[in-house]
Design an enzyme around this catalytic site. Structure first.
Site, mmCIF file in Angstrom:
data_model
loop_
_atom_site.group_PDB
_atom_site.id
_atom_site.type_symbol
_atom_site.label_atom_id
_atom_site.label_comp_id
_atom_site.label_asym_id
_atom_site.label_seq_id
_atom_site.Cartn_x
_atom_site.Cartn_y
_atom_site.Cartn_z
ATOM 1 N N SER A 117 0.816 -1.213 0.000
ATOM 2 C CA SER A 117 0.000 0.000 0.000
ATOM 3 C C SER A 117 0.846 1.258 0.000
ATOM 4 C CB SER A 117 -0.900 0.009 1.236
ATOM 5 O OG SER A 117 -1.545 1.251 1.398
ATOM 6 N N TYR A 141 -2.458 0.284 9.876
ATOM 7 C CA TYR A 141 -2.590 -0.356 8.576
ATOM 8 C C TYR A 141 -1.301 -0.213 7.768
ATOM 9 C CZ TYR A 141 -3.884 -0.992 3.696
ATOM 10 O OH TYR A 141 -3.905 -1.391 2.382
ATOM 11 N N LYS A 145 1.397 -3.228 6.642
ATOM 12 C CA LYS A 145 1.794 -3.537 5.269
ATOM 13 C C LYS A 145 3.312 -3.505 5.107
ATOM 14 C CE LYS A 145 -2.003 -4.435 3.017
ATOM 15 N NZ LYS A 145 -2.184 -5.745 2.370
#
Length: 323
Positions: A117, A141, A145
């Site tokens: 991402s 998040y 990643k």
């Protein structure tokens, strides 16, 4: 040769499965259907309902389907929500990836394409993000990643795993009329759902340091993204050298206001967006170079912004009509 696509019943995953099928490559889908849709999986493609945290199940699927590589898209993908649910985010995205890599090692599966991402960059201090831009994630998040990328790197050193990680920016549009984005957090579906409900879409902040005062982001078509997953899988299968990380970016970007104007154009629904306050942590501009991916992964922007918006609207309204 069969590739397992984790999260293959989701918006991006189903497009990846379709892209593999379009070139005659077999896939098997593993998805817990927490955000995916069984009807998104093409007829004839095996769907195993289960979690990437279930290592014995992963071993079973990899062995029974004679899997030769994995495209790993399954995970918890909501950056904003991850701030409130960090443990859940890490369990799904870090522990889940470790579980998958363990199952792959146990069954001798040698290759993986990882869904990473742009959130790994946080708020970049450059107008054009490249793979050399420092990573500085600002949410659980984004952190999860980045840890996923590290897990692949370290497993590559330990076992010879062939791998690459594709950093996504804003994935939009539809490559097939029956597939559409159902995320409650992404801009395109938020605008579309508002228009379908007779509400006015909203812009969060108009005082950013951009030409029209709204955030500029990098929008790429989901079918282009899926195509490059196939290219990456083929390169890994053939043993061709790949970078460990690629940005799938447009190099240009568009503002939120431009998105609103484009949506009004393609839908024929005239509206003036409501204006709300800024959201905390939203940078002025994030746009990425896709130069390396163009060189190695057949990456190309094949759709205009208007075509992206039109395909998203067509797929969602078709689904609504047929429901």
């Amino acid at each position: 040769m069969t590739w397992m696509v984790t999260g293959g019943a989701g918006y991006i995953g189903s497009h990846v499965v379709k892209a593999f099928g379009d070139v005659g490559l077999r896939t098997v889908v593993l998805d817990d259907l927490s955000s995916g849709h069984e009807e998104f999986v093409p007829a004839g493609v095996p769907l195993v309902r289960g979690s990437i945290l279930d290592t014995p199940l992963l071993r079973q699927v990899l062995a029974e389907h004679e899997v030769t590589g994995v495209v790993h898209l399954a995970g918890f993908k909501y950056a904003g929500v991850s701030v409130q649910r960090p443990l859940h985010t890490y369990a799904q995205n870090v522990t889940g990836t470790a579980s998958l890599l363990e199952a792959m090692a146990d069954t001798g599966v040698p290759a993986i394409v990882f869904s990473s991402s742009a959130a790994t960059y946080g708020t970049p201090r450059t107008d054009l993000v490249t793979e050399d831009t420092p990573t500085a994630p600002e949410s659980p998040y984004g952190e999860s990643k980045l840890v996923g990328e590290w897990l692949l790197r370290d497993q590559g050193v330990a076992t010879g795993l062939r791998h690459t990680s594709l950093r996504y920016f804003n994935v939009v549009g539809s490559g097939s009329p029956e597939l559409y984005d159902t995320s409650p957090h992404n801009l395109f579906p938020l605008v579309i759902e508002a228009l379908l409900a007779g509400r006015t879409p909203r812009i969060n902040g108009t005082d950013y340091a951009t030409p029209d005062g709204t955030c500029v982001r990098d929008y790429v078509h989901v079918a282009d993204l899926a195509h490059s997953h196939v290219a990456a899988a083929r390169a890994l299968t053939d043993g061709r050298p790949l970078e460990h990380v690629y940005n799938l970016g447009s190099g240009q970007g568009a503002s939120v206001r431009q998105i609103m104007e484009t949506m009004a154009d393609v839908t024929g629904i005239a509206f003036e967006p409501e204006v709300g306050p800024r959201r905390a942590g939203d940078p002025d501009r994030i746009v990425a170079s896709g130069e390396l991916a163009t060189r190695d992964l057949e990456w190309q922007m094949r759709y205009t912004l208007r075509e992206m918006a039109a395909s998203a609207w067509e797929a969602r309204t078709r689904a609504r009509t047929s429901a």
